[in-house]
Enzyme design. Sequence first.
Site, PDB file in Angstrom:
ATOM      1  N   GLY A  10       0.747  -1.112  -0.277  1.00 34.67           N
ATOM      2  CA  GLY A  10       0.185   0.162  -0.084  1.00 34.67           C
ATOM      3  C   GLY A  10       0.804   1.142  -0.013  1.00 34.67           C
ATOM      4  CG  HIS A  41       0.392   3.345 -11.182  1.00 36.94           C
ATOM      5  ND1 HIS A  41      -0.106   3.168  -9.813  1.00 36.94           N
ATOM      6  CD2 HIS A  41       1.101   2.252 -11.197  1.00 36.94           C
ATOM      7  CE1 HIS A  41       0.328   1.907  -9.477  1.00 36.94           C
ATOM      8  NE2 HIS A  41       1.011   1.451 -10.242  1.00 36.94           N
TER       9      HIS A  41
END
Length: 183
Positions: free
Chosen positions: A13, A50
């Site tokens: 994460g 992304h």
Amino acid sequence: MKSTLVIGGCRSGKSSHALSLADGLGARPKTFVATCTAQDEEMRRRIQRHQQERGAEWQTLEVPIEIAAAITSRGDQAGLILIDCLTLWISNMMMAEADDTTILKECQKLCDVLKVPPCPIVLVSNEVGAGIVPENALARRYRDLTGWVNQRIAAACQCVIWMVAGIPFTIKPQAIDTCDQKV
């Protein structure tokens, strides 16, 4: 102005948390320094995903090696800079046939900038030292360089956050405004 290192294992994460920290600062303009280069189709898709996650408010700079120079040249105009990721940066230098001394000199240039950053800087790196000792010399060299770089960057940053299973743990608490923020 503070610098923050977000570090952890693969899929811990790190990138999501770093993006959340940066977004939480509210600074504008936002600059994303991408060290990744698209070597294949899978990586191109990953980069595109992304970019979509970050959104249009982020200016992206592709900087495979010269991170310190990019910060120095853009830092005064940036509201904040997010660098993702240092482990690919090390890999890029290794692939460019840089020796260990050259890589650690580039790391020192970055550390010098991080000690007195021109704007808030958030960096992402993988922790690779918690696994087994690699079987080949190249992988051991990469693991060692990553460990040395991570140590130096963590020492230069005012805040270090360790990510485990999507949970942030502040391990160096001289915080930027959101360093102590819980997810």
